[in-house]
Structures are given as structure tokens and as C-alpha cells.
Write a protein that holds these residues in place. Structure first.
Motif, PDB file in Angstrom:
ATOM      1  N   ALA A  72     -54.266  25.921 -17.291  1.00 59.54           N
ATOM      2  CA  ALA A  72     -53.248  24.917 -17.637  1.00 59.54           C
ATOM      3  C   ALA A  72     -53.501  23.704 -16.748  1.00 59.54           C
ATOM      4  O   ALA A  72     -52.885  23.570 -15.687  1.00 59.54           O
ATOM      5  N   PRO A  73     -54.423  22.824 -17.119  1.00 58.06           N
ATOM      6  CA  PRO A  73     -54.917  21.789 -16.200  1.00 58.06           C
ATOM      7  C   PRO A  73     -53.844  20.879 -15.613  1.00 58.06           C
ATOM      8  O   PRO A  73     -53.936  20.508 -14.446  1.00 58.06           O
ATOM      9  N   ALA A  74     -52.844  20.519 -16.413  1.00 56.63           N
ATOM     10  CA  ALA A  74     -51.809  19.622 -15.878  1.00 56.63           C
ATOM     11  C   ALA A  74     -50.995  20.311 -14.791  1.00 56.63           C
ATOM     12  O   ALA A  74     -50.656  19.697 -13.765  1.00 56.63           O
ATOM     13  N   THR A  75     -50.683  21.588 -14.989  1.00 58.19           N
ATOM     14  CA  THR A  75     -49.942  22.322 -13.966  1.00 58.19           C
ATOM     15  C   THR A  75     -50.812  22.565 -12.738  1.00 58.19           C
ATOM     16  O   THR A  75     -50.342  22.481 -11.598  1.00 58.19           O
ATOM     17  N   ALA A  76     -52.093  22.882 -12.964  1.00 58.23           N
ATOM     18  CA  ALA A  76     -53.008  23.035 -11.831  1.00 58.23           C
ATOM     19  C   ALA A  76     -53.080  21.748 -11.015  1.00 58.23           C
ATOM     20  O   ALA A  76     -53.102  21.785  -9.776  1.00 58.23           O
ATOM     21  N   ALA A  77     -53.107  20.616 -11.707  1.00 52.34           N
ATOM     22  CA  ALA A  77     -53.126  19.326 -11.003  1.00 52.34           C
ATOM     23  C   ALA A  77     -51.836  19.133 -10.205  1.00 52.34           C
ATOM     24  O   ALA A  77     -51.860  18.556  -9.110  1.00 52.34           O
ATOM     25  N   ARG A  78     -50.718  19.623 -10.740  1.00 51.08           N
ATOM     26  CA  ARG A  78     -49.450  19.509 -10.005  1.00 51.08           C
ATOM     27  C   ARG A  78     -49.484  20.381  -8.756  1.00 51.08           C
ATOM     28  O   ARG A  78     -49.011  19.974  -7.681  1.00 51.08           O
ATOM     29  N   VAL A  79     -50.031  21.585  -8.875  1.00 48.61           N
ATOM     30  CA  VAL A  79     -50.176  22.439  -7.689  1.00 48.61           C
ATOM     31  C   VAL A  79     -51.042  21.737  -6.645  1.00 48.61           C
ATOM     32  O   VAL A  79     -50.714  21.702  -5.453  1.00 48.61           O
ATOM     33  N   GLN A  80     -52.153  21.172  -7.099  1.00 48.71           N
ATOM     34  CA  GLN A  80     -53.050  20.462  -6.195  1.00 48.71           C
ATOM     35  C   GLN A  80     -52.323  19.313  -5.506  1.00 48.71           C
ATOM     36  O   GLN A  80     -52.482  19.100  -4.292  1.00 48.71           O
ATOM     37  N   HIS A  81     -51.521  18.583  -6.264  1.00 46.35           N
ATOM     38  CA  HIS A  81     -50.776  17.452  -5.700  1.00 46.35           C
ATOM     39  C   HIS A  81     -49.750  17.927  -4.670  1.00 46.35           C
ATOM     40  O   HIS A  81     -49.652  17.356  -3.576  1.00 46.35           O
ATOM     41  N   GLU A  82     -48.995  18.963  -5.015  1.00 46.70           N
ATOM     42  CA  GLU A  82     -47.929  19.426  -4.131  1.00 46.70           C
ATOM     43  C   GLU A  82     -48.463  20.060  -2.849  1.00 46.70           C
ATOM     44  O   GLU A  82     -47.782  20.059  -1.824  1.00 46.70           O
ATOM     45  N   PHE A  83     -49.673  20.614  -2.913  1.00 44.78           N
ATOM     46  CA  PHE A  83     -50.261  21.285  -1.753  1.00 44.78           C
ATOM     47  C   PHE A  83     -51.548  20.599  -1.290  1.00 44.78           C
ATOM     48  O   PHE A  83     -52.429  21.247  -0.727  1.00 44.78           O
ATOM     49  N   THR A  84     -51.620  19.291  -1.485  1.00 37.83           N
ATOM     50  CA  THR A  84     -52.836  18.550  -1.117  1.00 37.83           C
ATOM     51  C   THR A  84     -53.200  18.747   0.348  1.00 37.83           C
ATOM     52  O   THR A  84     -54.374  18.960   0.690  1.00 37.83           O
ATOM     53  N   ASP A  85     -52.214  18.668   1.226  1.00 36.28           N
ATOM     54  CA  ASP A  85     -52.504  18.781   2.658  1.00 36.28           C
ATOM     55  C   ASP A  85     -53.088  20.141   3.009  1.00 36.28           C
ATOM     56  O   ASP A  85     -53.870  20.264   3.957  1.00 36.28           O
ATOM     57  N   VAL A  86     -52.729  21.163   2.249  1.00 35.51           N
ATOM     58  CA  VAL A  86     -53.254  22.511   2.475  1.00 35.51           C
ATOM     59  C   VAL A  86     -54.600  22.688   1.788  1.00 35.51           C
ATOM     60  O   VAL A  86     -55.599  23.061   2.409  1.00 35.51           O
TER      61      VAL A  86
END
Length: 278
Positions: free
Chosen positions: A220-234
Motif C-alpha cells: 500500500a504505497p501511500a500508507t507506506a510513505a506515511r509510515v516513512q514520513h511519521e518515522f523519518t528520524d528513526v
């Protein structure tokens, strides 16, 4: 959602043990039976005269293997994880054995909010509010600070499995933190979120939960991108990139046993990206 055991005798045995555990805990089960991975668990909604709406989950294992991290995870979490971390409340336990098998029943509060996904691998996009992500990050930070001797991922497994399943050198983990250990959107509710299924929690590489949530969302690329955004620092840190490689090895190992084969291509792409970055 998972299926019953392939042998009807095993399904009957587990259903009977579930009924006996419900009676021992004073609960009245109702509604559909919910089977766990490979028929290893059986759960059902129940009513309790003191606790009201509950969830009764039965674990089963050969009698000589009924011990260890997966067997005690829910009870250990009830003792050690702060109440501020949103999760079901454990009301009671019941252990039983027969000639060959052991059973542990866990009576927990019923969470009246659907899981975000019916399956660990997310296959439909989600649009979750910012408050949902903030709550999840807060709970994972609280969990990371919990002292425990439980281990979710070992360096020895990393040393063996990362080269075997990814073709990349095994990262040497220098930063560890307490993790849920099975963080995917089937274990997170739409409201809250409430974090479900605590059998595998313990010490893991820093960033492991975020990496697992991201990897399970790749279809689910859009949701994966949201996970990436929310946890960018990690996820963008060296430790987070190593955690993603470790998670990819774990999921490819599962795929080699027949689980979620459609996740293999995006995992291979992720491995290429991470190996280049590392």
C-alpha cells in the motif's frame, strides 16, 4: 484472518479446550471463532459477570514446549509495560494440560474498535489522522524505555539470517530498545490506536517496530510513505536502516515457509535501497 488447523481433530480439541477455559474463568463465549497463525491460537468474544465484554484467547502447544517468550508475553506485558501504553487489560489466566498438549487462556478486555487491517500485510490504503500517529509514537517511546530481560530479536539470529535471506552482510547492532515485536496494522486498532497481541515483545534493534510497520505496508504505497514520513528520524538513521534490513530478512524467512509471497518483490527492492545506503 487465518484458517482452522487442517486436521479437524485439532480444531475440535482446541475448541473444547477453549470452552473449558471459559468455564474456568467464569466467562460466557459467543460469536464467531477467530483462529490465529497456523491454527496455534483460538479466540472468541466473551461476557464476564465482573469485567463485562472480554476477549478470550487460547494458546496451545505440545506439553514439552509450553514455555518461553510467546507463552508468557501477555502476562509479562501486564506486569511490566506502563498502563499509559494503550493495550488490552489482562483480567485473568487459566492454564491446563492434557496427555500431549498444554493450553493457556488469556481473558482480556474487549476492544470495540476494528483492526486497521484484516491481515498483517496491508493491501488497502489507509487514511489515519495525525493524532493516531502521534499516539502510536508516544506509546512506542514509552515502551522502548521499559526494562526487560525478554528478547524479541537476537544478534545470533541476525548474523545467520540476514546474509542468508538478503545477501547482505549482517549489521552489528549497537543500540537496542524494548519493542512490541509484531507491529503491523492488523495489531493496531483504527481508534487510538490500541496495540494488540503482546506475545512477542522484548528487546530488539533500535527502530525495529517502525521498520516492521513499514515493511508490512509496502503493498500500500501511500500508507507506506506515511509510515516513512511519521518515522523519518528513526527509519533514515543508520540504526533504522539496519533494522529495515533485519526486518526484510525476517519477512523473507516467513515467505520461504509460504507466508505472504506477494510481499517478496517489494522487500527485494527495499533490500537493494538499504544495502546501497548502508
Amino acid at each position: 484472518m487465518y484458517s482452522p488447523p487442517p486436521d479437524p481433530a485439532d480444531a475440535h480439541r482446541l475448541a473444547d479446550a477453549h470452552d473449558k477455559a471459559a468455564a474456568a474463568l467464569g466467562a460466557s463465549p459467543h460469536g464467531p471463532l477467530v483462529w490465529g497463525w497456523h491454527g496455534r491460537t483460538l479466540s472468541r468474544r466473551a461476557e464476564h459477570p465482573e469485567h463485562g465484554a472480554c476477549w478470550l484467547r487460547l494458546l496451545a502447544a505440545p506439553a514439552d514446549k509450553a514455555d518461553g517468550k510467546l507463552w508468557t508475553g501477555t502476562a509479562d506485558a501486564a506486569r511490566s509495560v506502563p498502563h499509559a501504553v494503550r493495550r488490552p487489560v489482562l483480567h485473568g489466566l487459566h492454564d491446563a494440560t492434557d496427555t500431549a498438549y498444554a493450553y493457556r487462556a488469556e481473558l482480556t478486555s474487549f476492544i470495540d474498535s476494528p483492526a486497521c487491517s484484516p491481515d498483517p500485510v496491508l493491501r488497502q490504503e489507509l487514511d489515519l489522522p495525525a493524532s493516531w500517529w502521534t499516539s502510536l509514537r508516544t506509546d512506542l517511546a514509552r515502551l522502548a524505555a521499559v526494562p526487560t530481560d525478554r528478547v524479541a530479536v537476537r544478534q545470533e539470529w541476525i548474523d545467520r539470517s540476514v546474509p542468508r535471506f538478503t545477501g547482505a552482510p549482517a549489521p552489528q547492532v549497537t543500540e537496542w530498545a524494548t519493542a512490541h515485536g509484531d507491529l503491523h496494522l492488523a495489531n493496531l486498532t483504527a481508534d487510538g490506536p490500541v496495540i494488540m497481541d503482546w506475545e512477542g515483545w522484548g528487546i530488539a534493534p533500535f527502530g525495529y517496530d517502525a521498520a516492521l510497520l513499514y515493511a508490512y505496508s509496502l503493498l500500500a504505497p501511500a500508507t507506506a510513505a506515511r509510515v516513512q514520513h511519521e518515522f523519518t528520524d528513526v527509519l533514515d538513521s543508520p540504526q533504522g536502516q539496519a533494522a529495515q534490513l533485519i526486518v526484510a530478512a525476517e519477512l523473507l524467512q516467513s515467505a520461504s515457509r509460504g507466508d505472504h509471497p506477494d510481499l517478496v518483490p517489494p522487500l527485494r527492492t527495499l533490500i537493494q535501497e538499504i544495502s546501497t545506503a548502508l
